[in-house]
Design an enzyme around this catalytic site. Structure first.
Site, PDB file in Angstrom:
ATOM      1  N   CYS A 142       0.706  -1.264  -0.005  1.00 40.33           N
ATOM      2  CA  CYS A 142       0.228  -0.191  -0.158  1.00 40.33           C
ATOM      3  C   CYS A 142       1.057   1.154   0.049  1.00 40.33           C
ATOM      4  O   CYS A 142       1.835   1.353  -0.781  1.00 40.33           O
ATOM      5  CB  CYS A 142      -0.821   0.089   1.611  1.00 40.33           C
ATOM      6  SG  CYS A 142      -2.429   0.884   0.717  1.00 40.33           S
ATOM      7  N   LYS A 163     -11.977   7.635  -2.500  1.00 43.55           N
ATOM      8  CA  LYS A 163     -11.576   7.181  -2.074  1.00 43.55           C
ATOM      9  C   LYS A 163     -11.368   5.293  -2.453  1.00 43.55           C
ATOM     10  O   LYS A 163     -12.721   5.200  -3.120  1.00 43.55           O
ATOM     11  CB  LYS A 163     -11.672   6.862  -0.592  1.00 43.55           C
ATOM     12  CG  LYS A 163     -10.839   5.342   0.502  1.00 43.55           C
ATOM     13  CD  LYS A 163     -11.446   5.388   1.581  1.00 43.55           C
ATOM     14  CE  LYS A 163     -10.491   4.808   2.890  1.00 43.55           C
ATOM     15  NZ  LYS A 163     -11.214   4.071   3.805  1.00 43.55           N
ATOM     16  N   SER A 192      -7.929  -0.221  -0.263  1.00 40.61           N
ATOM     17  CA  SER A 192      -8.426   1.487   0.962  1.00 40.61           C
ATOM     18  C   SER A 192      -6.854   2.235   0.989  1.00 40.61           C
ATOM     19  O   SER A 192      -6.332   2.160   1.946  1.00 40.61           O
ATOM     20  CB  SER A 192      -8.366   0.579   2.750  1.00 40.61           C
ATOM     21  OG  SER A 192      -9.048   2.323   3.417  1.00 40.61           O
ATOM     22  N   HIS A 235      -4.197  -3.831   0.369  1.00 38.56           N
ATOM     23  CA  HIS A 235      -3.767  -5.155   1.563  1.00 38.56           C
ATOM     24  C   HIS A 235      -4.637  -6.543   0.976  1.00 38.56           C
ATOM     25  O   HIS A 235      -5.453  -6.794   1.576  1.00 38.56           O
ATOM     26  CB  HIS A 235      -5.156  -4.231   2.582  1.00 38.56           C
ATOM     27  CG  HIS A 235      -4.394  -3.381   2.600  1.00 38.56           C
ATOM     28  ND1 HIS A 235      -2.615  -2.889   3.311  1.00 38.56           N
ATOM     29  CD2 HIS A 235      -4.416  -1.965   2.213  1.00 38.56           C
ATOM     30  CE1 HIS A 235      -2.487  -1.900   3.479  1.00 38.56           C
ATOM     31  NE2 HIS A 235      -3.183  -0.905   2.665  1.00 38.56           N
ATOM     32  N   GLU A 237      -3.503  -8.887   2.951  1.00 42.16           N
ATOM     33  CA  GLU A 237      -3.002  -9.320   3.982  1.00 42.16           C
ATOM     34  C   GLU A 237      -4.449  -9.203   4.913  1.00 42.16           C
ATOM     35  O   GLU A 237      -5.073 -10.053   5.930  1.00 42.16           O
ATOM     36  CB  GLU A 237      -2.121  -8.941   4.658  1.00 42.16           C
ATOM     37  CG  GLU A 237      -2.260  -7.797   5.453  1.00 42.16           C
ATOM     38  CD  GLU A 237      -2.118  -6.225   5.045  1.00 42.16           C
ATOM     39  OE1 GLU A 237      -2.381  -4.700   5.429  1.00 42.16           O
ATOM     40  OE2 GLU A 237      -1.916  -7.108   3.535  1.00 42.16           O
ATOM     41  N   ARG A 249     -16.132   2.981  11.314  1.00 44.93           N
ATOM     42  CA  ARG A 249     -15.414   3.624  12.243  1.00 44.93           C
ATOM     43  C   ARG A 249     -15.296   5.262  11.394  1.00 44.93           C
ATOM     44  O   ARG A 249     -16.053   6.263  11.931  1.00 44.93           O
ATOM     45  CB  ARG A 249     -14.097   3.331  12.098  1.00 44.93           C
ATOM     46  CG  ARG A 249     -13.119   4.617  12.405  1.00 44.93           C
ATOM     47  CD  ARG A 249     -11.382   4.366  12.135  1.00 44.93           C
ATOM     48  NE  ARG A 249     -11.595   4.525  10.715  1.00 44.93           N
ATOM     49  CZ  ARG A 249     -10.272   4.420   9.901  1.00 44.93           C
ATOM     50  NH1 ARG A 249      -9.859   3.673  10.379  1.00 44.93           N
ATOM     51  NH2 ARG A 249     -10.590   4.546   9.048  1.00 44.93           N
TER      52      ARG A 249
END
Length: 305
Positions: A142, A163, A192, A235, A237, A249
């Site tokens: 990233c 985004k 992200s 990502h 992972e 969030r």
């Protein structure tokens, strides 16, 4: 074979509950095996979560690995207890004389800053440079992927209109590359991020090889130096609930937060995520360890570089 990780690392208990076999340092020292040495520079804010995510993937290989966590002197994390950092992490200065078979450098929540404005830029670029002579193969993830491409190859990042958030279909462009052994033609990857590196900039550089990309999320995996470096813009992972936690969030703070794309069943958060990326994530990390670390690194680790 299991991972050798520090005694009492929180990830141990979490992964044992998932029936993943990890071995703490005390037991591992009783085995007469030359383990692969993997160092992780963890720049993510929720370090314990990232530790668990990465160890989960590394633990699926048949090779024993000794995992070391690196931290920066020039940055103090705000979301991880200082006691945890002192117990489980080592400064770059302490690790600098050492050699490692593999390295992982994570993302960081600083992507909207210019690289030179990041308060630890000088130290992290020292590490980027050091890895070339002290590590057999390095994964940049990233923000680290964008930063590594900029530092090593002059590839600039560009701010996205909104985004890039969700799970995106990826196309393998070099299916005969060992990193994709066992892959299907397409796979999925979480993203992200607010910035991107552009395909045309990658393909214009003869030192870079774009090995996977997406019609929606753009360049996703770039290989350099024959696999000594991999730059992953997403990502792989991530755990199944990571994007859910991030969405909830942010949705609790603002009213302009989009749902993560291709993530929730029927696009309904209450139904939970549909997991589509973890099998290929495990295969990718297995292939990296096998073909680009284990089969390339010298038995005498001091000969690296």
């Amino acid at each position: 074979m299991p991972l050798r990780i520090p005694d009492r690392l929180p990830a141990i208990d979490a992964l044992k509950r998932e029936n993943i076999f990890v071995m703490d340092t005390s037991r591992a020292h009783s085995q007469d095996i030359r383990p692969l040495r993997i160092v992780i520079l963890n720049l993510m804010p929720l370090k314990i979560t990232t530790e668990t995510d990465l160890i989960r993937l590394l633990s699926n290989t048949p090779l024993q690995m000794d995992v070391t966590f690196m931290k920066l002197k020039s940055h103090t994390p705000k979301n991880t207890p200082i006691e945890h950092m002192m117990m489980f992490y080592k400064d770059f200065d302490e690790l600098e004389p050492m050699k490692f078979d593999g390295m992982i450098i994570t993302g960081a929540p600083v992507e909207l800053l210019e690289y030179e404005d990041v308060n630890y830029w000088d130290e992290v670029t020292r590490i980027f440079s050091w890895a070339r002579s002290h590590v057999t193969s390095t994964l940049y993830i990233c923000w680290a992927a964008q930063a590594g491409l900029y530092y090593h190859y002059g590839i600039r990042k560009h701010k996205l209109p909104k985004k890039m958030f969700g799970i995106f279909k990826q196309h393998v462009t070099k299916p005969l590359s060992p990193i994709f052994r066992g892959f299907d033609d397409y796979f999925y990857m979480p993203h992200s991020r607010h910035t991107e590196v552009r395909r045309d900039d990658i393909t214009a550089n003869a030192d870079l090889d774009l090995v996977a990309e997406s019609a929606e999320s753009g360049a996703s995996i770039i290989m350099a130096r024959g696999g000594r470096e991999f730059f992953i813009t997403g990502h792989m992972e991530y755990a199944p609930d990571t994007l859910d936690k991030e969405y909830r969030r942010d949705a609790g703070k603002r009213d302009d937060v989009d749902l993560p794309v291709n993530y929730y069943k029927d696009d309904k958060p209450e139904l939970g995520p549909v997991v589509t990326w973890r099998a290929h994530a495990n295969l990718f990390f297995n292939n990296w360890i096998n073909y680009y670390v284990y089969q390339e690194t010298p038995y005498d680790i001091d000969q690296i570089g």
